[in-house]
Enzyme design. Structure first.
Site, PDB file in Angstrom:
ATOM      1  N   LYS A 109      72.975  10.144  -1.514  1.00 18.28           N
ATOM      2  CA  LYS A 109      74.439  10.112  -1.628  1.00 18.28           C
ATOM      3  C   LYS A 109      74.820  10.997  -2.805  1.00 18.28           C
ATOM      4  O   LYS A 109      75.487  10.584  -3.767  1.00 18.28           O
ATOM      5  CB  LYS A 109      74.915   8.672  -1.819  1.00 18.28           C
ATOM      6  CG  LYS A 109      76.416   8.476  -1.569  1.00 18.28           C
ATOM      7  CD  LYS A 109      76.827   8.737  -0.125  1.00 18.28           C
ATOM      8  CE  LYS A 109      78.310   8.420   0.067  1.00 18.28           C
ATOM      9  NZ  LYS A 109      78.789   8.867   1.386  1.00 18.28           N
ATOM     10  N   ASP A 121      65.379  -0.838   8.596  1.00 16.81           N
ATOM     11  CA  ASP A 121      65.758  -1.962   9.448  1.00 16.81           C
ATOM     12  C   ASP A 121      66.656  -1.492  10.592  1.00 16.81           C
ATOM     13  O   ASP A 121      66.548  -1.995  11.716  1.00 16.81           O
ATOM     14  CB  ASP A 121      66.471  -3.038   8.633  1.00 16.81           C
ATOM     15  CG  ASP A 121      65.499  -3.915   7.848  1.00 16.81           C
ATOM     16  OD1 ASP A 121      64.303  -3.562   7.819  1.00 16.81           O
ATOM     17  OD2 ASP A 121      65.927  -4.913   7.269  1.00 16.81           O
ATOM     18  N   ASP A 177      75.215   7.706   4.843  1.00 19.31           N
ATOM     19  CA  ASP A 177      76.094   7.215   5.904  1.00 19.31           C
ATOM     20  C   ASP A 177      75.948   8.053   7.163  1.00 19.31           C
ATOM     21  O   ASP A 177      75.907   7.531   8.279  1.00 19.31           O
ATOM     22  CB  ASP A 177      77.548   7.173   5.430  1.00 19.31           C
ATOM     23  CG  ASP A 177      77.963   8.385   4.614  1.00 19.31           C
ATOM     24  OD1 ASP A 177      77.108   9.237   4.328  1.00 19.31           O
ATOM     25  OD2 ASP A 177      79.153   8.456   4.250  1.00 19.31           O
ATOM     26  N   TYR A 224      67.100  -1.961  -7.313  1.00 21.00           N
ATOM     27  CA  TYR A 224      66.380  -3.238  -7.257  1.00 21.00           C
ATOM     28  C   TYR A 224      65.650  -3.541  -8.568  1.00 21.00           C
ATOM     29  O   TYR A 224      65.288  -4.690  -8.816  1.00 21.00           O
ATOM     30  CB  TYR A 224      65.378  -3.238  -6.112  1.00 21.00           C
ATOM     31  CG  TYR A 224      65.988  -3.231  -4.729  1.00 21.00           C
ATOM     32  CD1 TYR A 224      67.348  -3.447  -4.524  1.00 21.00           C
ATOM     33  CD2 TYR A 224      65.203  -3.004  -3.606  1.00 21.00           C
ATOM     34  CE1 TYR A 224      67.903  -3.438  -3.262  1.00 21.00           C
ATOM     35  CE2 TYR A 224      65.748  -2.995  -2.332  1.00 21.00           C
ATOM     36  CZ  TYR A 224      67.091  -3.218  -2.161  1.00 21.00           C
ATOM     37  OH  TYR A 224      67.634  -3.210  -0.903  1.00 21.00           O
ATOM     38  N   ASP A 248      65.384   0.679   2.472  1.00 17.24           N
ATOM     39  CA  ASP A 248      65.379  -0.707   2.918  1.00 17.24           C
ATOM     40  C   ASP A 248      66.326  -0.881   4.102  1.00 17.24           C
ATOM     41  O   ASP A 248      65.992  -1.491   5.123  1.00 17.24           O
ATOM     42  CB  ASP A 248      65.798  -1.600   1.745  1.00 17.24           C
ATOM     43  CG  ASP A 248      65.589  -3.079   2.019  1.00 17.24           C
ATOM     44  OD1 ASP A 248      65.047  -3.434   3.082  1.00 17.24           O
ATOM     45  OD2 ASP A 248      65.968  -3.884   1.155  1.00 17.24           O
TER      46      ASP A 248
END
Length: 354
Positions: free
Chosen positions: A190, A250, A222, A142, A246
């Site tokens: 990852k 959620d 994942d 970001y 992020d």
């Protein structure tokens, strides 16, 4: 106690849910003999419309001059649907986090027994879940440079960049939380693909040597997403980078039954900010249907973590739990509910005052 709070309602449902959180803070002040004053400022689309800047200097000064920040939501469809827009509401959110040094975001997830049926997951998988997501907030893709598009406009690129120092400081936050809980940290990354994730693993292992009483394990993002919905009880403290955090926080909304129930806190060296994890929900703006409980619970986190008012924070949480148990909820929790944003907020206020 006297505290000055910067209030940033933001966009969409932000002003409505913030109004209920402020009403709850006023009820707390009245009951416990505190004095809370509020300084309002603009951020996001409303700030762009007002002055062309999603995070005006005046807003930054307001935040710097207050004891804590209460934030609503950010985002507007007119910018979401315009890929050519050079100024966007979300730029204000990112700049605020960076300028205030808010490097660690804390998102607790603990479902209510009375709402187990509201989750799309089976009760047996959800019941007993209790974990927090510790998300690094000012680094990663970001904020990484370079970013942009080539001259032809047919390619775009974003850079994911992390320093060891950025990883260390948020890792200490995660391990300190684990010491107060069940003493387990899961690093989500990852590392089989990303160089930044490998740096995360190396650095977190080094920090772990200071916290030998805490168990540390690792999980690819994942797999973590799958585990979060298949066996959320396995998590205690999830530590992860900005974008993964992020997304995963959620996803955790399905455990509680609604993203409208999840609060968060963002900590920096000198400032702290408290906000619900959901977005601006523009479809509900002005319709008195948005769930204010995540914002009210964020105010409870502010009372405890920023002001040290644990008893007051507990009173707010208990009032929210009672409202939920008695079915005083908005339609995201109970379809067709007769209770709107204001009614839910007022019910919680009345419980605190009584």
């Amino acid at each position: 106690m006297k505290k000055n709070i910067a209030v940033l309602p933001g966009d969409g449902i932000g002003p409505e849910i913030i109004a209920q959180a402020v009403a709850v803070l006023d009820a707390v002040a009245e009951r416990y003999g505190h004095q809370f004053t509020y300084e309002y400022a603009q951020i996001g689309a409303c700030a762009i419309d007002s002055c062309g800047d999603p995070y005006p200097q005046k807003t930054h000064e307001t935040c710097m001059n207050c004891d804590a920040i209460l934030f609503g939501s950010i985002g507007d469809p007119k910018y979401d649907n315009d890929p050519s827009a050079k100024v966007r509401p979300e730029q204000g959110l990112l700049r605020m986090r960076k300028n205030l040094g808010l490097y660690a975001n804390i998102r607790p997830v603990k479902p209510y027994d009375s709402l187990l049926d509201a989750s799309p997951l089976k009760n047996g998988r959800v019941a007993g879940s209790d974990f927090i997501v510790v998300r690094e907030l000012t680094g990663g893709i970001y904020f990484g440079e370079p970013r942009g598009r080539n001259e032809a406009g047919d390619k775009a690129f974003d850079s994911c960049v992390y320093s060891k120092e950025e990883i260390e400081r948020v890792s200490h936050v995660a391990f300190r939380y684990a010491l107060r809980r069940r003493r387990k940290v899961t690093l989500v990354d990852k590392a089989n693909v990303l160089a930044t994730s490998r740096l995360w693993r190396e650095t977190v292992k080094e920090v772990h040597t200071t916290y030998k009483d805490v168990e540390l394990d690792f999980m690819f993002v994942d797999n973590a997403a799958m585990k979060m919905v298949s066996n959320p009880k396995d998590f205690d403290v999830i530590l992860t980078e900005n974008m993964f955090g992020d997304i995963l926080s959620d996803v955790s909304g399905v455990i509680n039954g609604s993203i409208g129930l999840l609060p968060s806190a963002s900590f920096g060296k000198d400032r702290s900010l408290f906000e619900p994890i959901h977005g601006s929900y523009p479809q509900a703006a002005g319709k008195d249907k948005a769930n204010p409980i995540a914002t009210i619970l964020s105010a409870a986190m502010m009372l405890e973590d920023a002001f040290g008012l644990s008893e007051e924070a507990s009173a707010v949480r208990q009032a929210c739990s009672k409202a939920i148990a008695e079915g005083v909820c908005t339609e995201d929790i109970i379809p067709g509910s007769m209770y709107g944003t204001k009614a839910v907020g007022q019910y919680i206020v009345d419980i605190i005052r009584s």
